[in-house]
Structure formats: structure tokens, C-alpha cells
Design a protein around this motif. Structure first.
Motif, mmCIF file in Angstrom:
data_model
loop_
_atom_site.group_PDB
_atom_site.id
_atom_site.type_symbol
_atom_site.label_atom_id
_atom_site.label_comp_id
_atom_site.label_asym_id
_atom_site.label_seq_id
_atom_site.Cartn_x
_atom_site.Cartn_y
_atom_site.Cartn_z
ATOM 1 N N CYS A 47 -1.880 -3.127 15.694
ATOM 2 C CA CYS A 47 -1.917 -4.040 14.567
ATOM 3 C C CYS A 47 -3.619 -3.702 14.149
ATOM 4 O O CYS A 47 -3.608 -4.475 13.322
ATOM 5 C CB CYS A 47 -1.025 -5.344 14.648
ATOM 6 N N ARG A 48 -4.149 -3.932 14.933
ATOM 7 C CA ARG A 48 -5.971 -3.854 14.526
ATOM 8 C C ARG A 48 -6.462 -2.482 15.989
ATOM 9 O O ARG A 48 -5.938 -2.343 17.183
ATOM 10 C CB ARG A 48 -6.801 -4.887 15.120
ATOM 11 N N ARG A 49 -7.709 -2.032 15.150
ATOM 12 C CA ARG A 49 -8.187 -0.682 16.004
ATOM 13 C C ARG A 49 -9.675 -0.949 16.194
ATOM 14 O O ARG A 49 -9.893 -1.499 14.621
ATOM 15 C CB ARG A 49 -7.896 0.265 15.213
ATOM 16 N N LEU A 50 -10.582 -1.433 16.630
ATOM 17 C CA LEU A 50 -11.758 -1.895 16.940
ATOM 18 C C LEU A 50 -12.378 -0.731 17.862
ATOM 19 O O LEU A 50 -12.554 -0.307 19.154
ATOM 20 C CB LEU A 50 -12.491 -3.040 17.865
ATOM 21 N N TYR A 51 -14.111 -0.615 17.785
ATOM 22 C CA TYR A 51 -14.699 0.716 17.988
ATOM 23 C C TYR A 51 -16.157 -0.110 18.722
ATOM 24 O O TYR A 51 -16.366 -1.218 18.531
ATOM 25 C CB TYR A 51 -14.787 1.853 16.902
ATOM 26 N N GLU B 245 -16.592 6.206 16.266
ATOM 27 C CA GLU B 245 -14.919 5.768 15.278
ATOM 28 C C GLU B 245 -14.533 7.338 15.299
ATOM 29 O O GLU B 245 -13.270 7.995 15.307
ATOM 30 C CB GLU B 245 -15.421 5.156 14.156
ATOM 31 N N GLY B 246 -16.166 7.882 15.207
ATOM 32 C CA GLY B 246 -15.379 9.351 14.550
ATOM 33 C C GLY B 246 -14.856 10.638 15.385
ATOM 34 O O GLY B 246 -14.293 11.105 15.554
ATOM 35 N N TYR B 247 -15.321 9.682 17.236
ATOM 36 C CA TYR B 247 -14.293 9.947 18.271
ATOM 37 C C TYR B 247 -12.975 9.536 18.236
ATOM 38 O O TYR B 247 -12.109 10.262 18.303
ATOM 39 C CB TYR B 247 -14.730 10.490 19.025
ATOM 40 N N ALA B 248 -13.082 8.512 18.304
ATOM 41 C CA ALA B 248 -11.338 7.698 18.926
ATOM 42 C C ALA B 248 -10.723 7.265 17.527
ATOM 43 O O ALA B 248 -9.690 7.317 17.526
ATOM 44 C CB ALA B 248 -12.362 6.421 19.358
ATOM 45 N N ARG B 249 -10.960 7.431 16.101
ATOM 46 C CA ARG B 249 -10.539 6.968 15.043
ATOM 47 C C ARG B 249 -8.913 8.830 15.486
ATOM 48 O O ARG B 249 -7.395 8.124 15.128
ATOM 49 C CB ARG B 249 -10.565 7.001 13.771
#
Length: 318
Positions: free
Chosen positions: A210-214, A193-197
Motif C-alpha cells: 500500500c506504500r513504498r518508502l525509499y 528509488e532509481g534502483y528499488a522502484r
């Protein structure tokens, strides 16, 4: 005599210089040919000249045995009318008991999208040659620099900050705009998440996902780690698909997967999103069950069997 000696020294050196220039021209011609073809092997060319691909940053390396399916290019699909009936159906159970003649309104299609090498590609800024950035810019690629938090720690225990340069796949914004008109979008990445968000914040300013999954949302199987389980999003698999450059990501639901060609910064003429993937998703949005169509297109269960993964877990769906 002095002039003759100088000429004898000059001639061999001139030949050596020309040979060196010809070797470099042949090398760059190979790179240029790879760019024109837009094939994933361009990544191998980059690694040859010492460029570290950024998708390895806080993400999962792909299996070296993976080869993109040739069927993913779907050269004839864009010409099919939207009203065209699906290919010969295979019996599919577990889809809520829908009948072929059911005229009830269709639920909105759910499209799960991978991030690295599907929507974007990222490189460590410190190791990215300015030549590659210039070529991508001249080719029309959109790119931006990003700070992201690494899983590594500094010597004082503080989170390490990585600096990456992100290239957007051609047509990305239009793809998300048009896709959101008829589908619910979910971002599902094996990256941390630290990279992708922060990266997704930049490419999804309008909050179309509508959703984000890591990575923590992935699961491990006896065959592969970090597999994306679609049943965590919906128990009804009739109206959900996943687009990913790594087919092993949808190992648990191969009948719902769309394998796409990996994207790199050398593919400025790439047309996968708008010319290949979007028409297919539009067609799938008109189907009561996406799985018969995707099975006829990709035959993913057989592909997994060829890679030593038995189909016993999917026999109930066929």
C-alpha cells in the motif's frame, strides 16, 4: 634410461596435479557446506572469490559488528497454535489505552518489509559468475535481470544505467500473497528509488504494497544513519511490525522489530519467509499489542545496549 628419466619427471608432476585438485575440491566443499547451512557467512565466501554483492549497489552497507540473532530462527514457533496466548506481558503504554479484556475488533496488522537481503538479493550482472547463476537456477531460485538508474552520472551528465541480476528469496510470491490476506504491507528500503522502484515493480505486480518508502524517508541518528522510523507510518505502535535483516534499521522502535537472517543467492533452501516469518506474523496479527510478544522473543532493547546504544529512549514503552 630415457624411460626412467621420463618416469621420474612424470611422477612429481602427477603428485602436484593431484595436490592441486585436492585443494580445489576442499575449497568447493567449504562453499557447498556454507550453502547447505544457509548461513550469512556465505557472503564472505563469495567475497573471497571476487564477487561483489549487489545489495551494496545504491544501498547502505551493514555494520561489520552485526550478527544475526540466533532467536530469529524460531524453531518452535511454527508449532504454536494461533489461539495460544502471548507470553507474559510487560506493561506497555502509548498504545491507545487498550485493556487486556478489550473485545473490540482488532485493526489490521501493518507489516513493514525491507527489500535487499530480506526479500531479494541483487548482484551487478557484469561481475556475476555464470556458475553462481546456474547453481541458483538448479536450486530452484527465481531470478531476473534489471536495468536501474544509478545516482552516478555519465561523463555527459546523463544518468548512469546499472544492470543487476535479482534473486528472489524462496517462497516470496506465496509469502506476499498469504501475508496480504491479514496485513497491510509497506515496503521500506534504504536503497535509492532509481534502483528499488523498478525492482519492486517486478516482485509486486499485484500492488500488494500500500506504500513504498525509499532512502529519503529514513532518518539519521547519533548512532546510525538511514534508520526507519515507524512513527511516520502510525502513531499507534501496537499493531505495526518491521521485518529487516539489519536490526539497526529499527533502532527507534526495537520492540516492533523482527530481525531476519540475511539472504544471498547461495541459499536456495532458505525457508525463512514461509516457515519462520509468516507463522510469527500470523500469530502477531491476533495480538492486541505486538510489542510484549516481540520483546519476549528477541529482547532487542538489551541487544542494542550490548552494542553501546542506551535504552533511555524506550523506557516509556517498557
Amino acid at each position: 634410461m630415457a624411460e626412467l628419466a621420463a618416469a621420474e619427471v612424470y611422477a612429481p608432476r602427477t603428485i602436484q596435479v593431484w595436490r592441486t585438485l585436492l585443494n580445489w575440491m576442499a575449497f568447493f566443499f567449504q562453499i557447498f557446506a556454507q550453502i547447505l547451512r544457509g548461513t550469512p557467512s556465505f557472503t564472505q565466501v563469495l567475497s573471497y572469490v571476487g564477487i561483489r554483492h549487489g545489495s551494496l549497489l545504491d544501498s547502505v552497507p551493514h555494520s561489520p559488528t552485526f550478527k544475526p540473532l540466533s532467536a530469529v530462527e524460531l524453531p518452535d514457533f511454527a508449532e504454536e497454535p494461533e489461539e495460544a496466548p502471548p507470553p507474559a506481558a510487560i506493561p506497555v503504554s502509548g498504545g491507545g489505552g487498550r485493556e487486556i479484556d478489550d473485545v473490540s475488533p482488532l485493526e489490521k496488522l501493518t507489516v513493514v518489509l525491507d527489500l535487499d537481503e530480506t526479500l531479494v538479493c541483487a548482484y551487478e550482472t557484469s561481475s556475476l559468475p555464470s556458475m553462481l547463476r546456474s547453481q541458483a537456477t538448479e536450486g530452484g531460485l527465481n531470478w531476473f535481470e534489471l536495468e536501474c538508474i544509478s545516482s552516478d552520472k555519465e561523463f555527459e551528465g546523463k544518468p548512469k544505467i546499472n544492470y543487476v541480476t535479482v534473486f528472489e528469496r524462496p517462497g516470496l510470491k506465496e509469502f506476499l500473497n498469504r501475508l496480504s490476506e491479514f496485513a497491510n504491507l509497506v515496503l521500506f528500503t534504504a536503497g535509492l528509488e532509481g534502483y528499488a522502484r523498478p525492482l519492486v515493480d517486478r516482485i509486486d505486480v499485484e500492488n500488494r504494497f500500500c506504500r513504498r518508502l525509499y532512502r529519503p524517508s529514513t532518518i539519521s541518528t547519533e548512532y546510525r544513519e538511514h534508520v526507519k522510523d515507524l512513527s511516520s507510518l502510525s502513531k499507534d505502535l501496537c499493531r505495526i511490525v518491521i521485518v529487516d535483516n539489519n536490526p539497526f534499521s529499527f533502532l527507534l522502535q526495537p520492540l516492533n522489530g523482527i530481525p531476519c537472517i540475511p539472504f544471498s543467492a547461495g541459499q536456495s533452501k532458505d525457508e525463512q519467509l514461509l516457515q519462520v516469518i509468516l507463522p510469527l506474523l500470523k500469530h502477531l496479527s491476533l495480538q492486541k499489542d505486538v510489542r510484549p510478544v516481540l520483546y519476549e522473543r528477541f529482547h532487542m532493547p538489551e541487544w542494542f545496549q550490548k552494542h553501546g546504544i542506551p535504552a533511555s529512549g524506550w523506557t516509556n514503552a517498557l
